[in-house]
Scaffold this active site. Structure first.
Site, PDB file in Angstrom:
ATOM      1  N   HIS A 123       0.808  -1.223   0.000  1.00  0.00           N
ATOM      2  CA  HIS A 123       0.000   0.000   0.000  1.00  0.00           C
ATOM      3  C   HIS A 123       0.839   1.270   0.000  1.00  0.00           C
ATOM      4  O   HIS A 123       0.341   2.334   0.374  1.00  0.00           O
ATOM      5  CB  HIS A 123      -0.974  -0.017   1.194  1.00  0.00           C
ATOM      6  N   ASN A 217      -3.498 -13.152  15.626  1.00  0.00           N
ATOM      7  CA  ASN A 217      -4.457 -12.051  15.757  1.00  0.00           C
ATOM      8  C   ASN A 217      -5.288 -12.322  17.011  1.00  0.00           C
ATOM      9  O   ASN A 217      -5.806 -13.423  17.163  1.00  0.00           O
ATOM     10  CB  ASN A 217      -5.365 -12.009  14.509  1.00  0.00           C
TER      11      ASN A 217
HETATM   12  P1  NAD Z   1      -6.555  -4.424   9.337  1.00  0.00           P
HETATM   13  O1  NAD Z   1      -7.658  -4.722   8.421  1.00  0.00           O
HETATM   14  O2  NAD Z   1      -5.217  -4.907   9.019  1.00  0.00           O
HETATM   15  O3  NAD Z   1      -7.099  -4.817  10.861  1.00  0.00           O
HETATM   16  C1  NAD Z   1      -6.342  -4.739  12.051  1.00  0.00           C
HETATM   17  C2  NAD Z   1      -6.291  -6.142  12.675  1.00  0.00           C
HETATM   18  O4  NAD Z   1      -5.271  -6.180  13.669  1.00  0.00           O
HETATM   19  C3  NAD Z   1      -7.585  -6.576  13.375  1.00  0.00           C
HETATM   20  O5  NAD Z   1      -7.967  -7.844  12.885  1.00  0.00           O
HETATM   21  C4  NAD Z   1      -7.177  -6.674  14.851  1.00  0.00           C
HETATM   22  O6  NAD Z   1      -7.834  -7.730  15.528  1.00  0.00           O
HETATM   23  C5  NAD Z   1      -5.707  -6.957  14.749  1.00  0.00           C
HETATM   24  N1  NAD Z   1      -4.905  -6.556  15.891  1.00  0.00           N
HETATM   25  C6  NAD Z   1      -5.105  -5.509  16.741  1.00  0.00           C
HETATM   26  N2  NAD Z   1      -4.116  -5.450  17.647  1.00  0.00           N
HETATM   27  C7  NAD Z   1      -3.262  -6.469  17.368  1.00  0.00           C
HETATM   28  C8  NAD Z   1      -2.040  -6.926  17.945  1.00  0.00           C
HETATM   29  N3  NAD Z   1      -1.485  -6.308  18.996  1.00  0.00           N
HETATM   30  N4  NAD Z   1      -1.419  -7.994  17.394  1.00  0.00           N
HETATM   31  C9  NAD Z   1      -1.965  -8.628  16.331  1.00  0.00           C
HETATM   32  N5  NAD Z   1      -3.119  -8.246  15.739  1.00  0.00           N
HETATM   33  C10 NAD Z   1      -3.758  -7.169  16.257  1.00  0.00           C
HETATM   34  O7  NAD Z   1      -6.235  -2.986   9.445  1.00  0.00           O
HETATM   35  P2  NAD Z   1      -7.203  -1.796   9.357  1.00  0.00           P
HETATM   36  O8  NAD Z   1      -6.871  -1.030  10.562  1.00  0.00           O
HETATM   37  O9  NAD Z   1      -8.580  -2.264   9.152  1.00  0.00           O
HETATM   38  O10 NAD Z   1      -6.663  -1.064   8.033  1.00  0.00           O
HETATM   39  C11 NAD Z   1      -6.987  -1.345   6.688  1.00  0.00           C
HETATM   40  C12 NAD Z   1      -5.905  -0.760   5.779  1.00  0.00           C
HETATM   41  O11 NAD Z   1      -5.300   0.444   6.273  1.00  0.00           O
HETATM   42  C13 NAD Z   1      -4.747  -1.699   5.641  1.00  0.00           C
HETATM   43  O12 NAD Z   1      -4.105  -1.469   4.447  1.00  0.00           O
HETATM   44  C14 NAD Z   1      -3.881  -1.240   6.797  1.00  0.00           C
HETATM   45  O13 NAD Z   1      -2.607  -1.787   6.775  1.00  0.00           O
HETATM   46  C15 NAD Z   1      -3.932   0.267   6.587  1.00  0.00           C
HETATM   47  N6  NAD Z   1      -3.503   0.891   7.861  1.00  0.00           N
HETATM   48  C16 NAD Z   1      -2.134   0.952   8.086  1.00  0.00           C
HETATM   49  C17 NAD Z   1      -1.652   1.433   9.285  1.00  0.00           C
HETATM   50  C18 NAD Z   1      -0.157   1.447   9.495  1.00  0.00           C
HETATM   51  O14 NAD Z   1       0.599   1.520   8.524  1.00  0.00           O
HETATM   52  N7  NAD Z   1       0.308   1.354  10.736  1.00  0.00           N
HETATM   53  C19 NAD Z   1      -2.536   1.875  10.282  1.00  0.00           C
HETATM   54  C20 NAD Z   1      -3.926   1.828  10.004  1.00  0.00           C
HETATM   55  C21 NAD Z   1      -4.378   1.317   8.795  1.00  0.00           C
END
Ligand code: NAD
Ligand code: ZN
Length: 251
Positions: A123, A217
């Protein structure tokens, strides 16, 4: 350190040491413990908007200042963030195994900051911006980020160098990621809700190619039926346990 039953995974270690690849798909969950909110978890709202409504080409066309405010907020958070034990454990594993690839949906650069090298960023990255006219790439603007950052070459509006909802992934990155998934022996899915396509289809490709899929997860996801093993725990507790077990097992 919490104990996990790693036997099913360690049984596959000889294959990995013989050069069969490990692929690790990561999502926002792995960075949650670095203080970066996921989109769907707590803290996922911003100025009363869902991130999914701001991270789109339509939102940027309508109100680029608002979208840049959202990205400036994320960038400031990111600049204060550090890789956590989960990112660091993956970097340690890459040094132990002959072939390992991280495929990430994250745009935060924390895998590279942790020392991982073989990374496919599906992304894009928050750490860069690109010109909406000439397509040149620049490092993301320094703080304080101007309301409408402009291209240093042609003066036209910059945009974050990320893939928005509704946009195509880079075909080069995507074909490398899907090939890696098809060819690997073991596939980890870490911290992703597995609902955002096409990344969610990578686990399916891996399983069809004969890989053992392991999920990390704390919450249920639609992936569980596909998985050879599921760890319902935080990435920063499971991944260090796996890395430590590899260190003990590898002569
Ligand atoms: P996602 O769909 O990847 O969902 C987050 C997942 O992480 C959930 O299933 C949750 O249960 C799990 N989770 C929460 N805490 C956790 C932990 N400590 N260890 C393991 N798993 C854990 O992400 P989203 O927030 O729905 O985002 C969708 C899109 O936006 C993706 O492309 C995502 O990568 C991007 N995004 C990126 C960032 C970043 O770069 N840090 C932050 C927010 C969103
Ligand atoms: Zn330009």
């Amino acid at each position: 350190m919490r104990e996990f039953d790693l036997t099913p995974l360690l049984d596959l270690l000889p294959e990995l040491l013989a050069g069969r690849p490990l692929v690790v798909l990561t999502g926002a969950g792995i960075s949650a413990e670095s203080g970066l909110p996921t989109f769907r978890g707590p803290g996922g709202m911003w100025e009363g908007n869902r991130p999914e409504d701001l991270a789109t080409p339509e939102a940027f066309a309508r109100d680029p200042e608002k979208v840049w405010r959202f990205y400036a907020w994320r960038l400031e958070k990111l600049r204060a963030a550090k890789p956590n034990e989960g990112h660091l454990a993956l970097a340690r594993m890459e040094r132990l195994l002959p072939r390992m690839t991280i495929v990430t949906q994250n745009v935060d650069g924390l895998h590279a900051a942790a020392g991982s090298r073989n990374i496919l960023e599906l992304h894009g990255t928050l750490l860069a911006a690109r010109c909406t006219a000439c397509d040149r790439r620049f490092p993301a603007p320094e703080s304080p980020i101007p309301p409408l950052p402009r291209c240093g070459a042609c003066g036209v509006l910059l945009r974050p160098d990320v893939v928005w909802f509704g946009e195509a992934l880079s075909p080069v990155t995507w074909s490398a990621a899907s090939r890696a998934a098809e060819e690997c022996a073991v596939f980890f899915v870490v911290g992703t809700s597995s609902v955002v396509a096409p990344a969610s289809s990578l686990a399916l490709l891996a399983a069809r190619g004969g890989a053992y899929v392991f999920e990390i997860n704390p919450e249920e996801t639609p992936l569980a039926p596909l998985a050879a093993g599921v760890f319902r725990a935080r990435a920063a507790e499971v991944l260090p346990a796996i890395a430590a077990a590899l260190v003990r097992k590898i002569p």
